[in-house]
Design an enzyme around this catalytic site. Structure first.
Site, mmCIF file in Angstrom:
data_model
loop_
_atom_site.group_PDB
_atom_site.id
_atom_site.type_symbol
_atom_site.label_atom_id
_atom_site.label_comp_id
_atom_site.label_asym_id
_atom_site.label_seq_id
_atom_site.Cartn_x
_atom_site.Cartn_y
_atom_site.Cartn_z
ATOM 1 N N THR A 132 0.726 -1.266 -0.010
ATOM 2 C CA THR A 132 0.081 0.045 0.045
ATOM 3 C C THR A 132 0.924 1.255 0.178
ATOM 4 O O THR A 132 0.491 2.203 -0.695
ATOM 5 C CB THR A 132 -0.791 0.050 1.031
ATOM 6 O OG1 THR A 132 -0.026 -0.281 2.326
ATOM 7 C CG2 THR A 132 -2.123 -0.946 1.188
ATOM 8 N N ASN A 133 1.829 1.162 0.789
ATOM 9 C CA ASN A 133 2.842 2.397 0.899
ATOM 10 C C ASN A 133 3.447 2.446 -0.580
ATOM 11 O O ASN A 133 3.809 3.553 -1.039
ATOM 12 C CB ASN A 133 3.784 2.276 2.086
ATOM 13 C CG ASN A 133 2.897 2.505 3.483
ATOM 14 O OD1 ASN A 133 2.181 3.578 3.471
ATOM 15 N ND2 ASN A 133 3.380 1.793 4.344
ATOM 16 N N ILE B 34 14.781 -9.127 8.150
ATOM 17 C CA ILE B 34 15.690 -8.253 8.672
ATOM 18 C C ILE B 34 16.873 -8.135 7.738
ATOM 19 O O ILE B 34 17.701 -9.399 7.735
ATOM 20 C CB ILE B 34 15.865 -8.577 10.047
ATOM 21 C CG1 ILE B 34 14.659 -9.074 10.740
ATOM 22 C CG2 ILE B 34 17.123 -7.933 10.872
ATOM 23 C CD1 ILE B 34 13.922 -7.593 11.085
ATOM 24 N N LEU B 35 17.678 -7.164 7.355
ATOM 25 C CA LEU B 35 18.850 -6.696 6.478
ATOM 26 C C LEU B 35 19.983 -7.108 7.326
ATOM 27 O O LEU B 35 19.838 -6.722 8.690
ATOM 28 C CB LEU B 35 18.608 -5.629 5.826
ATOM 29 C CG LEU B 35 17.572 -5.487 4.717
ATOM 30 C CD1 LEU B 35 17.362 -3.965 4.394
ATOM 31 C CD2 LEU B 35 17.745 -6.418 3.287
ATOM 32 N N ASN C 22 12.859 3.194 6.218
ATOM 33 C CA ASN C 22 11.742 2.385 6.641
ATOM 34 C C ASN C 22 10.754 3.272 7.257
ATOM 35 O O ASN C 22 10.956 4.210 7.931
ATOM 36 C CB ASN C 22 12.345 1.213 7.703
ATOM 37 C CG ASN C 22 11.390 0.393 8.100
ATOM 38 O OD1 ASN C 22 10.631 -0.200 7.256
ATOM 39 N ND2 ASN C 22 10.831 0.245 9.318
ATOM 40 N N HIS D 285 7.680 3.017 9.388
ATOM 41 C CA HIS D 285 7.060 1.909 10.570
ATOM 42 C C HIS D 285 5.730 2.483 11.252
ATOM 43 O O HIS D 285 5.736 3.691 11.569
ATOM 44 C CB HIS D 285 8.101 1.902 11.532
ATOM 45 C CG HIS D 285 8.150 0.785 12.698
ATOM 46 N ND1 HIS D 285 8.023 -0.462 12.711
ATOM 47 C CD2 HIS D 285 7.284 1.212 13.948
ATOM 48 C CE1 HIS D 285 7.404 -0.993 13.824
ATOM 49 N NE2 HIS D 285 7.100 0.079 14.692
HETATM 50 N N1 LIG Z 1 18.519 -4.337 9.495
HETATM 51 C C1 LIG Z 1 17.383 -3.810 9.649
HETATM 52 N N2 LIG Z 1 16.419 -4.568 8.991
HETATM 53 C C2 LIG Z 1 15.042 -4.243 8.850
HETATM 54 C C3 LIG Z 1 14.635 -2.986 9.680
HETATM 55 C C4 LIG Z 1 15.691 -2.440 10.391
HETATM 56 O O1 LIG Z 1 15.368 -1.199 11.119
HETATM 57 N N3 LIG Z 1 16.820 -2.912 10.241
HETATM 58 N N4 LIG Z 1 13.373 -2.670 9.622
HETATM 59 C C5 LIG Z 1 12.160 -3.611 9.056
HETATM 60 C C6 LIG Z 1 10.923 -3.516 9.197
HETATM 61 N N5 LIG Z 1 10.371 -3.664 10.226
HETATM 62 C C7 LIG Z 1 9.474 -2.627 11.077
HETATM 63 O O2 LIG Z 1 9.496 -1.601 10.536
HETATM 64 C C8 LIG Z 1 10.127 -4.937 10.875
HETATM 65 C C9 LIG Z 1 9.949 -5.893 9.989
HETATM 66 C C10 LIG Z 1 9.953 -7.496 10.308
HETATM 67 C C11 LIG Z 1 10.124 -7.627 11.730
HETATM 68 C C12 LIG Z 1 10.219 -8.990 12.111
HETATM 69 O O3 LIG Z 1 10.099 -9.341 13.137
HETATM 70 N N6 LIG Z 1 10.141 -9.935 11.053
HETATM 71 C C13 LIG Z 1 10.029 -11.391 11.505
HETATM 72 C C14 LIG Z 1 9.742 -12.143 10.346
HETATM 73 C C15 LIG Z 1 8.207 -11.812 9.633
HETATM 74 C C16 LIG Z 1 7.925 -12.534 8.241
HETATM 75 O O4 LIG Z 1 8.955 -13.070 7.723
HETATM 76 O O5 LIG Z 1 6.853 -12.624 8.107
HETATM 77 C C17 LIG Z 1 11.458 -11.815 11.854
HETATM 78 O O6 LIG Z 1 12.455 -11.711 11.695
HETATM 79 O O7 LIG Z 1 11.330 -12.821 12.813
HETATM 80 C C18 LIG Z 1 10.331 -6.590 12.664
HETATM 81 C C19 LIG Z 1 10.394 -5.372 12.141
HETATM 82 C C20 LIG Z 1 12.837 -4.578 7.859
HETATM 83 N N7 LIG Z 1 14.134 -4.903 8.026
HETATM 84 N N1 LIG Z 2 7.614 -3.083 10.555
HETATM 85 C C1 LIG Z 2 7.199 -2.834 9.125
HETATM 86 C C2 LIG Z 2 5.640 -3.028 9.332
HETATM 87 O O1 LIG Z 2 4.753 -3.140 10.141
HETATM 88 N N2 LIG Z 2 5.040 -2.294 8.137
HETATM 89 C C3 LIG Z 2 3.788 -2.059 8.132
HETATM 90 O O2 LIG Z 2 2.975 -3.244 7.250
HETATM 91 C C4 LIG Z 2 1.532 -2.882 6.799
HETATM 92 C C5 LIG Z 2 1.641 -3.283 5.378
HETATM 93 O O3 LIG Z 2 2.429 -2.716 4.513
HETATM 94 P P1 LIG Z 2 2.128 -2.865 2.907
HETATM 95 O O4 LIG Z 2 0.858 -2.691 2.714
HETATM 96 O O5 LIG Z 2 2.993 -1.590 2.532
HETATM 97 O O6 LIG Z 2 2.492 -4.225 2.386
HETATM 98 C C6 LIG Z 2 1.766 -1.331 6.781
HETATM 99 O O7 LIG Z 2 0.838 -0.964 7.607
HETATM 100 C C7 LIG Z 2 3.315 -1.032 7.083
HETATM 101 O O8 LIG Z 2 3.443 0.113 7.991
#
Ligand SMILES: Nc1nc2c(c(=O)[nH]1)N[C@@H](CN(C=O)c1ccc(C(=O)N[C@@H](CCC(=O)O)C(=O)O)cc1)CN2
Ligand SMILES: NCC(=O)N[C@@H]1O[C@H](COP(=O)([O-])[O-])[C@@H](O)[C@H]1O
Length: 188
Positions: free
Chosen positions: A13-14, A89-90, A104, A106
């Site tokens: 969506t974003n 997670i990168l 990002n 959030h």
């Molecule tokens: N190195 C970084 N990588 C990412 C960041 C960051 O700040 N540093 N931001 C995230 C985005 N994010 C929140 O904004 C976020 C996304 C996902 C998770 C998370 O816990 N993911 C799960 C897996 C979920 C799945 O694959 O369905 C996990 O890693 O166990 C937390 C925060 C993007 N990358």
């Molecule tokens: N930590 C990251 C996170 O929670 N992102 C959130 O996932 C939703 C779906 O995004 P999308 O519609 O762009 O796929 C959005 O609300 C976005 O903020």
């Protein structure tokens, strides 16, 4: 012309809002040159309709994902990279190489309700459960410490009585789109 690469995992969506902002002139001298997903998702279906490079790394193992993404980026280096609902997670090496190039969006007022495990509707469920009075969205730089990078823009919204996680997610989603475009304009 400045180039944006967008990473997605969900509906996009974003990401769609970025494309619309380019088309309606809210983002000028900007183009999306690359969309990458870590799984098959609706965002990819949308991106494929745009005349740009799209990659869905559905077969890439988690530990190789960051390197695979880097291999794609170096072929057409973007000015900034936008994580838009990106859920992988990168790794630290990637974040170091692309330092201050990755942002990002959030859906919470970081540093609250951020970090591993905090994404999507789960964030709004926690906010409501904790009886917060305000929420909002944050755009921040991406570093190896998840959701702890320097904040670029943050915007709040009031949580009304009877607010639900879904109604809050809709309110926050409007804020996300606004501050994402403002952040890209600020950086490019
Ligand atoms: N190195 C970084 N990588 C990412 C960041 C960051 O700040 N540093 N931001 C995230 C985005 N994010 C929140 O904004 C976020 C996304 C996902 C998770 C998370 O816990 N993911 C799960 C897996 C979920 C799945 O694959 O369905 C996990 O890693 O166990 C937390 C925060 C993007 N990358
Ligand atoms: N930590 C990251 C996170 O929670 N992102 C959130 O996932 C939703 C779906 O995004 P999308 O519609 O762009 O796929 C959005 O609300 C976005 O903020």
């Amino acid at each position: 012309m400045k180039k944006i690469a967008i990473f997605v995992s969900g509906k996009g969506t974003n990401m769609q809002h970025v494309f619309q902002a380019i088309k309606n002139g809210k983002l000028s001298h900007v183009m999306v040159n690359l969309v990458i997903s870590d799984r098959w998702c609706k965002a990819i279906q949308y991106a494929l309709k745009e005349n740009i490079s799209v990659f869905s790394l559905i077969k890439t193992k988690k530990k190789f994902l960051s390197k695979e993404i880097d291999n794609l980026l170096v072929r057409d280096i973007p000015d900034i990279i936008v994580l838009s609902g990106f859920l992988s997670i990168l790794d630290a090496k990637f974040c170091e190489k692309w330092f201050n190039k990755v942002i990002n969006i959030h859906p919470s007022l970081l540093p609250k309700y951020g970090g591993k495990g905090m994404y999507g509707i789960k964030i709004h469920q926690e906010v409501i459960k904790n009886k917060e009075k305000i929420s909002g969205a944050t755009v921040h730089y991406v570093t190896k410490n998840v959701d702890l990078g320097d904040i670029i823009l943050k915007k709040t919204c009031i949580i009304d009585s009877g607010e639900t996680p879904v109604s809050l997610s809709k309110k926050v989603s409007i804020i996300e789109k606004k501050i994402l475009i403002q952040s890209i304009n600020k950086l490019l």
